[in-house]
Design a protein around this motif. Structure first.
Motif, PDB file in Angstrom:
ATOM      1  N   VAL A  80       0.878  -1.216  -0.049  1.00 39.58           N
ATOM      2  CA  VAL A  80       0.006   0.078  -0.023  1.00 39.58           C
ATOM      3  C   VAL A  80       0.830   1.193  -0.138  1.00 39.58           C
ATOM      4  O   VAL A  80       0.736   2.050  -0.595  1.00 39.58           O
ATOM      5  N   LEU A  81       1.925   1.308   0.822  1.00 39.64           N
ATOM      6  CA  LEU A  81       2.791   2.560   0.923  1.00 39.64           C
ATOM      7  C   LEU A  81       3.747   2.585  -0.380  1.00 39.64           C
ATOM      8  O   LEU A  81       3.743   3.652  -0.868  1.00 39.64           O
ATOM      9  N   GLY A  82       4.064   1.642  -0.915  1.00 37.88           N
ATOM     10  CA  GLY A  82       4.658   1.513  -2.294  1.00 37.88           C
ATOM     11  C   GLY A  82       3.680   1.886  -3.422  1.00 37.88           C
ATOM     12  O   GLY A  82       4.365   2.328  -4.603  1.00 37.88           O
ATOM     13  N   ALA A  83       2.510   1.643  -3.387  1.00 38.81           N
ATOM     14  CA  ALA A  83       1.530   1.925  -4.580  1.00 38.81           C
ATOM     15  C   ALA A  83       1.295   3.498  -4.801  1.00 38.81           C
ATOM     16  O   ALA A  83       1.012   3.767  -5.763  1.00 38.81           O
ATOM     17  N   ASP A  84       1.816   4.105  -3.906  1.00 34.58           N
ATOM     18  CA  ASP A  84       1.606   5.890  -3.949  1.00 34.58           C
ATOM     19  C   ASP A  84       2.982   6.102  -4.391  1.00 34.58           C
ATOM     20  O   ASP A  84       3.459   7.089  -3.867  1.00 34.58           O
ATOM     21  N   GLY A  85       3.319   6.063  -5.827  1.00 28.47           N
ATOM     22  CA  GLY A  85       4.304   6.526  -6.702  1.00 28.47           C
ATOM     23  C   GLY A  85       5.352   5.926  -6.414  1.00 28.47           C
ATOM     24  O   GLY A  85       6.589   6.447  -7.260  1.00 28.47           O
ATOM     25  N   ILE A  86       5.624   4.522  -6.262  1.00 29.59           N
ATOM     26  CA  ILE A  86       6.929   3.860  -6.377  1.00 29.59           C
ATOM     27  C   ILE A  86       6.833   2.750  -7.083  1.00 29.59           C
ATOM     28  O   ILE A  86       7.598   2.627  -8.332  1.00 29.59           O
ATOM     29  N   PHE A  87       5.900   1.773  -7.105  1.00 27.74           N
ATOM     30  CA  PHE A  87       5.546   0.688  -7.744  1.00 27.74           C
ATOM     31  C   PHE A  87       4.710   1.161  -9.193  1.00 27.74           C
ATOM     32  O   PHE A  87       3.996   1.949  -8.913  1.00 27.74           O
ATOM     33  N   THR A  88       5.047   0.472 -10.249  1.00 27.84           N
ATOM     34  CA  THR A  88       4.210   0.665 -11.248  1.00 27.84           C
ATOM     35  C   THR A  88       3.502  -0.499 -12.038  1.00 27.84           C
ATOM     36  O   THR A  88       3.230  -0.568 -13.140  1.00 27.84           O
ATOM     37  N   GLU A  89       3.207  -1.357 -11.071  1.00 26.30           N
ATOM     38  CA  GLU A  89       2.521  -2.618 -11.715  1.00 26.30           C
ATOM     39  C   GLU A  89       1.114  -2.351 -11.929  1.00 26.30           C
ATOM     40  O   GLU A  89       0.208  -1.588 -11.650  1.00 26.30           O
ATOM     41  N   GLU A  90       0.397  -2.981 -13.023  1.00 24.99           N
ATOM     42  CA  GLU A  90      -0.760  -2.803 -13.853  1.00 24.99           C
ATOM     43  C   GLU A  90      -1.870  -2.872 -12.823  1.00 24.99           C
ATOM     44  O   GLU A  90      -2.867  -2.176 -12.844  1.00 24.99           O
ATOM     45  N   TRP A  91      -1.812  -4.169 -11.844  1.00 21.33           N
ATOM     46  CA  TRP A  91      -2.919  -4.218 -11.270  1.00 21.33           C
ATOM     47  C   TRP A  91      -2.898  -3.172  -9.893  1.00 21.33           C
ATOM     48  O   TRP A  91      -4.096  -3.373  -9.325  1.00 21.33           O
ATOM     49  N   MET A  92      -2.022  -2.397  -9.892  1.00 23.95           N
ATOM     50  CA  MET A  92      -2.132  -1.307  -8.858  1.00 23.95           C
ATOM     51  C   MET A  92      -2.945  -0.038  -9.165  1.00 23.95           C
ATOM     52  O   MET A  92      -3.189   0.909  -8.484  1.00 23.95           O
ATOM     53  N   GLY A  93      -3.111   0.101 -10.579  1.00 26.66           N
ATOM     54  CA  GLY A  93      -3.768   1.307 -11.045  1.00 26.66           C
ATOM     55  C   GLY A  93      -2.769   2.451 -11.276  1.00 26.66           C
ATOM     56  O   GLY A  93      -1.546   2.246 -11.222  1.00 26.66           O
ATOM     57  N   TYR A  94      -3.334   3.536 -11.387  1.00 22.66           N
ATOM     58  CA  TYR A  94      -2.153   4.622 -11.394  1.00 22.66           C
ATOM     59  C   TYR A  94      -1.699   5.070 -10.172  1.00 22.66           C
ATOM     60  O   TYR A  94      -2.316   5.388  -9.247  1.00 22.66           O
ATOM     61  N   PRO A  95      -0.506   4.989 -10.261  1.00 26.49           N
ATOM     62  CA  PRO A  95       0.253   5.186  -8.810  1.00 26.49           C
ATOM     63  C   PRO A  95       0.308   6.783  -8.293  1.00 26.49           C
ATOM     64  O   PRO A  95       0.794   6.950  -7.167  1.00 26.49           O
ATOM     65  N   GLY A  96      -0.113   7.617  -9.323  1.00 25.73           N
ATOM     66  CA  GLY A  96       0.306   9.118  -8.837  1.00 25.73           C
ATOM     67  C   GLY A  96       1.507   9.584  -9.056  1.00 25.73           C
ATOM     68  O   GLY A  96       2.202   9.180  -9.950  1.00 25.73           O
ATOM     69  N   MET A  97       1.906  10.495  -8.344  1.00 25.25           N
ATOM     70  CA  MET A  97       3.193  11.236  -8.774  1.00 25.25           C
ATOM     71  C   MET A  97       4.013  10.463  -7.990  1.00 25.25           C
ATOM     72  O   MET A  97       4.123   9.596  -7.118  1.00 25.25           O
ATOM     73  N   MET A  98       5.293  10.624  -8.841  1.00 30.45           N
ATOM     74  CA  MET A  98       6.552   9.741  -8.533  1.00 30.45           C
ATOM     75  C   MET A  98       7.082  10.258  -7.176  1.00 30.45           C
ATOM     76  O   MET A  98       7.356  11.635  -7.147  1.00 30.45           O
ATOM     77  N   ASP A  99       7.440   9.554  -6.413  1.00 32.88           N
ATOM     78  CA  ASP A  99       8.186   9.890  -5.120  1.00 32.88           C
ATOM     79  C   ASP A  99       9.570  10.057  -5.325  1.00 32.88           C
ATOM     80  O   ASP A  99      10.320   9.043  -5.357  1.00 32.88           O
ATOM     81  N   PRO A 100      10.183  11.192  -5.146  1.00 31.29           N
ATOM     82  CA  PRO A 100      11.681  11.253  -5.319  1.00 31.29           C
ATOM     83  C   PRO A 100      12.569  10.539  -4.056  1.00 31.29           C
ATOM     84  O   PRO A 100      13.797  10.116  -4.465  1.00 31.29           O
ATOM     85  N   GLY A 101      11.948  10.313  -3.040  1.00 34.33           N
ATOM     86  CA  GLY A 101      12.569   9.731  -1.928  1.00 34.33           C
ATOM     87  C   GLY A 101      12.394   8.071  -1.864  1.00 34.33           C
ATOM     88  O   GLY A 101      13.018   7.696  -1.123  1.00 34.33           O
ATOM     89  N   GLY A 102      11.707   7.742  -3.066  1.00 33.79           N
ATOM     90  CA  GLY A 102      11.571   6.334  -2.886  1.00 33.79           C
ATOM     91  C   GLY A 102      12.280   5.658  -3.434  1.00 33.79           C
ATOM     92  O   GLY A 102      12.154   4.247  -3.960  1.00 33.79           O
ATOM     93  N   GLN A 103      13.836   5.906  -3.961  1.00 32.97           N
ATOM     94  CA  GLN A 103      14.402   4.881  -4.688  1.00 32.97           C
ATOM     95  C   GLN A 103      14.964   3.926  -4.091  1.00 32.97           C
ATOM     96  O   GLN A 103      15.112   2.793  -4.612  1.00 32.97           O
ATOM     97  N   GLY A 104      15.100   3.755  -2.739  1.00 33.34           N
ATOM     98  CA  GLY A 104      15.507   2.602  -1.931  1.00 33.34           C
ATOM     99  C   GLY A 104      14.545   1.973  -1.112  1.00 33.34           C
ATOM    100  O   GLY A 104      14.666   1.089  -0.556  1.00 33.34           O
ATOM    101  N   TYR A 105      13.320   2.414  -1.744  1.00 25.07           N
ATOM    102  CA  TYR A 105      12.138   1.747  -0.943  1.00 25.07           C
ATOM    103  C   TYR A 105      12.027   0.122  -1.056  1.00 25.07           C
ATOM    104  O   TYR A 105      11.874  -0.506  -0.304  1.00 25.07           O
ATOM    105  N   GLN A 106      12.172  -0.102  -2.373  1.00 23.70           N
ATOM    106  CA  GLN A 106      12.079  -1.824  -2.861  1.00 23.70           C
ATOM    107  C   GLN A 106      12.989  -2.320  -2.144  1.00 23.70           C
ATOM    108  O   GLN A 106      12.722  -3.559  -1.329  1.00 23.70           O
ATOM    109  N   ALA A 107      14.086  -2.080  -2.024  1.00 23.85           N
ATOM    110  CA  ALA A 107      15.423  -2.687  -1.760  1.00 23.85           C
ATOM    111  C   ALA A 107      15.399  -2.785  -0.131  1.00 23.85           C
ATOM    112  O   ALA A 107      15.701  -3.781   0.457  1.00 23.85           O
TER     113      ALA A 107
END
Length: 155
Positions: A80-107
């Motif tokens: 849920v927290l990554g769906a708001d501008g970090i992940f771009t999976e199709e099933w998540m829908g439009y994720p909104g604005m790209m989060d500039p501080g989220g580069q290391g979020y997935q790792a």
């Protein structure tokens, strides 16, 4: 918004209550079975170590369900927290604005899931909760692999 992300969002919002209820049930089971044997009194010492008494097995199963619910809550929070501008999976829908501080979020999320898996499974093995250890060593690493497979804006 996708149906799957809606599920993760709803579980993230209410999953903490479900996990706490499971922990309360495990604590109640400990209190209820306090007068029964937790260690087998007959057989080889190695067999007594590996095969705990029935009261302890009931507690282990309840604890395994509790940590499964807590793991689902943790993974739901990451999605849920990554769906708001970090992940771009199709099933998540439009994720909104790209989060500039989220580069290391997935790792960071993958590292946290793996670390949590090893620490919690180690604690379960030390407490002889074999079912709980198996749940922790299967759910969290597989969730880490799943989250690591997501496309992000940064890759």
């Amino acid at each position: 918004m996708g149906v799957v992300i809606l599920f993760f969002g709803l579980f993230f919002m209410g999953g903490w209550a479900v996990a706490l209820a499971g922990l309360g049930r495990a604590s109640l089971m400990l209190w209820r079975d306090r007068g029964q044997e937790w260690v087998r009194s007959h057989g080889h010492p190695f067999a007594r170590l590996l095969l705990p008494a029935p009261a302890y097995l009931r507690f282990d199963k309840t604890l395994a369900v509790t940590v499964l619910l807590a793991d689902l809550w943790l993974v739901s929070g990451i999605v849920v927290l990554g769906a708001d501008g970090i992940f771009t999976e199709e099933w998540m829908g439009y994720p909104g604005m790209m989060d500039p501080g989220g580069q290391g979020y997935q790792a960071g999320a993958v590292s946290m899931l793996r670390t949590t898996a090893w620490w919690s499974a180690s604690a379960a093995v030390l407490g002889r909760c074999w079912t709980t250890a198996v749940v922790q060593l299967t759910v969290l690493p597989l969730s880490a692999l799943w989250i690591a497979s997501f496309d992000t804006y940064y890759t």
